[in-house]
Write an enzyme that holds these catalytic residues in place. Structure first.
Site, PDB file in Angstrom:
ATOM      1  N   ASP A  19       0.809  -1.211   0.140  1.00  0.00           N
ATOM      2  CA  ASP A  19       0.057  -0.047  -0.009  1.00  0.00           C
ATOM      3  C   ASP A  19       0.854   1.405  -0.048  1.00  0.00           C
ATOM      4  OD1 ASP A  19      -1.716   1.962   0.365  1.00  0.00           O
ATOM      5  OD2 ASP A  19      -1.905   1.531   2.432  1.00  0.00           O
ATOM      6  N   ASP A  23      -4.176   3.738   2.855  1.00  0.00           N
ATOM      7  CA  ASP A  23      -5.377   3.904   3.122  1.00  0.00           C
ATOM      8  C   ASP A  23      -5.613   2.288   3.584  1.00  0.00           C
ATOM      9  OD1 ASP A  23      -5.362   2.159   0.640  1.00  0.00           O
ATOM     10  OD2 ASP A  23      -6.775   3.239  -0.325  1.00  0.00           O
ATOM     11  N   ASP A  27      -1.924  -1.197  -3.507  1.00  0.00           N
ATOM     12  CA  ASP A  27      -2.098  -0.359  -4.840  1.00  0.00           C
ATOM     13  C   ASP A  27      -1.074  -0.451  -5.677  1.00  0.00           C
ATOM     14  OD1 ASP A  27      -0.287   1.180  -3.848  1.00  0.00           O
ATOM     15  OD2 ASP A  27      -1.744   2.488  -2.796  1.00  0.00           O
ATOM     16  N   ASP A  96      -5.704 -10.798 -14.838  1.00  0.00           N
ATOM     17  CA  ASP A  96      -6.783 -11.721 -14.704  1.00  0.00           C
ATOM     18  C   ASP A  96      -7.791 -11.676 -15.526  1.00  0.00           C
ATOM     19  OD1 ASP A  96      -7.914 -13.743 -13.085  1.00  0.00           O
ATOM     20  OD2 ASP A  96      -6.554 -13.231 -11.550  1.00  0.00           O
ATOM     21  N   ASP A 212      -9.818 -16.740 -15.456  1.00  0.00           N
ATOM     22  CA  ASP A 212     -10.541 -17.207 -14.261  1.00  0.00           C
ATOM     23  C   ASP A 212     -11.632 -18.253 -14.525  1.00  0.00           C
ATOM     24  OD1 ASP A 212     -11.161 -16.428 -11.457  1.00  0.00           O
ATOM     25  OD2 ASP A 212     -13.200 -16.010 -12.022  1.00  0.00           O
ATOM     26  N   GLU A 267      -7.897 -21.231 -15.752  1.00  0.00           N
ATOM     27  CA  GLU A 267      -8.010 -22.017 -14.411  1.00  0.00           C
ATOM     28  C   GLU A 267      -9.120 -22.991 -14.692  1.00  0.00           C
ATOM     29  OE1 GLU A 267      -9.512 -20.921 -10.099  1.00  0.00           O
ATOM     30  OE2 GLU A 267     -10.357 -20.059 -11.469  1.00  0.00           O
ATOM     31  N   HIS A 340      -4.137 -17.412  -4.513  1.00  0.00           N
ATOM     32  CA  HIS A 340      -4.813 -16.486  -3.596  1.00  0.00           C
ATOM     33  C   HIS A 340      -6.120 -17.330  -2.869  1.00  0.00           C
ATOM     34  CE1 HIS A 340      -6.703 -16.368  -7.421  1.00  0.00           C
ATOM     35  NE2 HIS A 340      -7.702 -15.659  -6.835  1.00  0.00           N
ATOM     36  N   ASP A 341      -6.140 -18.506  -3.423  1.00  0.00           N
ATOM     37  CA  ASP A 341      -7.355 -19.314  -3.089  1.00  0.00           C
ATOM     38  C   ASP A 341      -6.924 -20.647  -2.137  1.00  0.00           C
ATOM     39  OD1 ASP A 341      -9.177 -17.902  -4.568  1.00  0.00           O
ATOM     40  OD2 ASP A 341      -9.163 -19.089  -6.231  1.00  0.00           O
TER      41      ASP A 341
HETATM   42  C1  NOJ Z   1     -11.461 -18.331  -8.911  1.00  0.00           C
HETATM   43  C2  NOJ Z   1     -10.708 -17.197  -8.255  1.00  0.00           C
HETATM   44  O1  NOJ Z   1      -9.318 -17.800  -8.218  1.00  0.00           O
HETATM   45  C3  NOJ Z   1     -11.380 -17.120  -7.020  1.00  0.00           C
HETATM   46  O2  NOJ Z   1     -10.680 -16.126  -6.327  1.00  0.00           O
HETATM   47  C4  NOJ Z   1     -12.694 -16.521  -7.439  1.00  0.00           C
HETATM   48  O3  NOJ Z   1     -13.301 -16.165  -6.059  1.00  0.00           O
HETATM   49  C5  NOJ Z   1     -13.608 -17.211  -8.149  1.00  0.00           C
HETATM   50  N1  NOJ Z   1     -12.727 -17.618  -9.317  1.00  0.00           N
HETATM   51  C6  NOJ Z   1     -14.761 -16.628  -8.888  1.00  0.00           C
HETATM   52  O4  NOJ Z   1     -14.337 -15.615  -9.696  1.00  0.00           O
END
Ligand code: NOJ
Length: 563
Positions: A19, A23, A27, A96, A212, A267, A340-341
């Site tokens: 950041d 805030d 960014d 993305d 995605d 993905e 990130h998932d």
């Molecule tokens: C896969 C993404 O990696 C995830 O973070 C997202 O929530 C879902 N697709 C929906 O877009």
């Protein structure tokens, strides 16, 4: 040119990276500031999770305007500066591409829901309720009732995938949150809008896309019920790899991707090898590579991520072998432990308690970096960042919060639910990047949108850059090795010691040289033995300062030899 075969990708989750404005939200200028750090690690490509204008129901995977940036992320000038700085450093940027769905605040959806004859109606998937006409057995005092949905498909974030719209008295499909309506890819106007938008970004100079949930864009004709799971809804896997997905991707390739020198990664959950050859096959004219998630399901029951089960290590090796040999010469792999998932891999399958954290993080990296494919590093993985153990109040992710509620209502105990949250929630990966030991780990001078993992005093980039033995330097060395020897890119894969419960041992056989990767996955010392008449070769890298005995592996020991 297939430059992406030699590339290493670094994934940035912008909200939690750096950041610059104070805030509390990461960014674009923060990313620009840290590009030299990414370059120093040796990565060649940066994948940015979404930074588009979005109401943030799903942290940016719900896009309101594909041509605008999120206010908190910065301006288009900031973006252009970042892109040109990246290119100046020899880094490429991929964005993305989120086109299975938009936000419900996107102007297309705002129009679409106005009336059945609105020109944008068919941009989304609208259906009548199953019993709309007879409404037999329904509580007609309510407009919508259980069992009236067009089919039993479930949303990834719990509950039905259909949302009732009282203005036009139809349901719309949302495989994710109800604020993420699915686009109708059968509509050629939708596809053309998407291709136009992709060309707009590519003309700006970006270097490709991570796509995605791209395997979900083509839906089953007739929208049939799937086999229902325990919650009464079917898993979204029913909707993957629909009948027209390859036709759409070939069209996208013809009309957009093939006109640029770019990299693409799709993905694709729930994908078989045969499907993967179609998505990423060299001759298919679709994508360069895909993410498949077979490994990520190893520690859950029946594919339900929250239902925990211990890792089956032998199965893990089988999956590696399947994808390394099955894709060889046919299609290109991606390699990843984290994104990130997913929870942090050192906490998930390594050992994040003091003594072994670094050793096991390096061991896990060694397993992956000897394989064929394009590696993806998720921010902080190169430091061995750990799961933060968030409380439910500290969690931000819609998926976790909805599951928590749903399971509480179903009578599960809080303790049991929290065990799943700690092990699997996506917020594990989304705490701020740990830059140094100053307040908020140097991420922000404001109040961070997510708590910082308290271990930042010891685990941070500043300290690791100074320390030649750090996880950071180990990743850097692995990346350098990959770029030095062709065998990393081209060698044929053979899994050895297949049934061994502790050791992963594979070879890569190339034209000029072979590579031998041997790792002890567990915390006990193990004997190992070379086949007769063979030699170990030159030791390229090891996660201990010296080899004590050639015939034994210490806890989490990893070695790579060039033969
Ligand atoms: C896969 C993404 O990696 C995830 O973070 C997202 O929530 C879902 N697709 C929906 O877009």
């Amino acid at each position: 040119m297939e430059w992406w075969k030699d590339a290493v990708v670094y994934q940035v989750y912008p909200k939690s990276f750096k950041d610059s404005s104070g805030d509390g939200i990461g960014d674009i200028n923060g990313i620009t500031e840290k590009l030299p750090y990414i370059r120093e690690l040796g990565a060649d490509v940066v994948w940015l999770s979404p930074i588009y204008d979005s109401p943030q129901d799903d942290n940016g995977y719900d896009i309101r305007d594909y041509y605008k940036l999120l206010k908190e992320a910065g301006t288009m000038e900031d973006f252009d500066r970042m892109l040109s700085r990246a290119h100046g450093l020899g880094l490429r940027i991929i964005m993305d591409l989120v086109v299975n769905h938009t936000s419900d605040e996107h102007v297309w959806f705002q129009e679409s829901k106005k009336s059945k004859d609105n020109p944008y109606r068919d941009y989304y998937i609208w259906k009548e309720g199953k019993r709309q006409n007879t409404r037999e057995g329904l509580d007609t005092s309510k407009e919508q009732a259980w069992g009236d949905e067009p089919n039993n498909w479930g949303s990834c974030y719990s509950g039905s995938a259909w949302e009732w719209d009282s203005t036009t008295k139809e349901y719309y499909l949302h495989l994710f949150s109800r604020k993420q309506p699915d686009l109708n890819w059968e509509n050629v106007l939708v596809r053309e809008e998407i291709y136009k938008m992709m060309r707009w970004w590519l003309d700006k100079g970006i270097d490709g896309f991570r796509m995605d949930v791209i395997s979900l864009i083509s839906k089953l004709p007739g929208y049939p019920d799937g086999e229902a799971g325990e919650s009464g809804y079917t898993s979204f896997e029913v909707t993957a790899n629909g009948p027209c997905v390859h036709e759409y991707l070939k069209e996208m390739n013809r009309k957009v991707l093939s006109l640029y020198d770019v990299m693409t990664v799709g993905e694709c959950s729930g994908v078989t090898l045969e499907e993967a050859w179609k998505y990423a096959g060299a001759e298919e004219g679709e994508l360069n590579m895909i993410f498949q998630f077979e490994l990520m399901e190893l520690d859950c029951e029946n594919g339900i991520k929250w239902d925990l089960k211990p890792l089956d290590f032998i199965r893990m090796k089988k999956i590696f072998e399947k994808w390394q040999t099955g894709m060889y010469g046919k299609a290109w792999n991606s390699l990843f432990w984290n994104n990130h998932d997913q929870p942090r891999v050192v906490s998930r399958w390594g050992n994040d308690s003091g003594e072994y954290r670094e050793l096991s993080a390096k061991m896990l990296a060694s397993i992956l970096y000897g394989m064929q494919g394009t590696p993806f590093i998720y921010q902080g993985e190169e430091l061995g960042m750990t799961n933060p153990g968030l409380s439910i109040e500290e969690c931000r992710d819609i998926e976790t919060l909805r599951m928590y509620q749903e399971r509480l209502e179903a009578g599960c105990s809080r303790a049991e639910i929290m065990r799943s949250v700690h092990a699997k929630c996506r917020d594990n990966a989304r705490t701020p990047m740990q830059w140094d030991d100053s307040p908020n780990a140097g991420f922000s001078t404001g109040d961070p949108w997510m708590p910082v993992n308290p271990d930042y005093k010891t685990i941070n980039a500043g300290a690791q850059l100074q320390d030649e033995d750090s996880v950071f330097h180990y990743y850097k060395k692995l990346i350098r090795l990959r770029k030095t020897y062709d065998v990393f890119r081209d060698g044929r894969f053979t899994m050895e010691y297949k049934e061994d419960p502790d050791i992963i041992w594979y070879t890569r056989t190339g034209e000029k040289e072979s590579l031998r990767v041997i790792c002890n996955f567990h915390e006990l010392t193990r004997a190992i033995k070379l086949p007769d008449n063979e030699e170990w070769g030159e030791l390229l890298i090891c996660n201990y300062p010296e080899i004590r005995k050639e015939t034994e592996l210490r806890p989490y020991e990893a070695r790579m030899y060039l033969v």
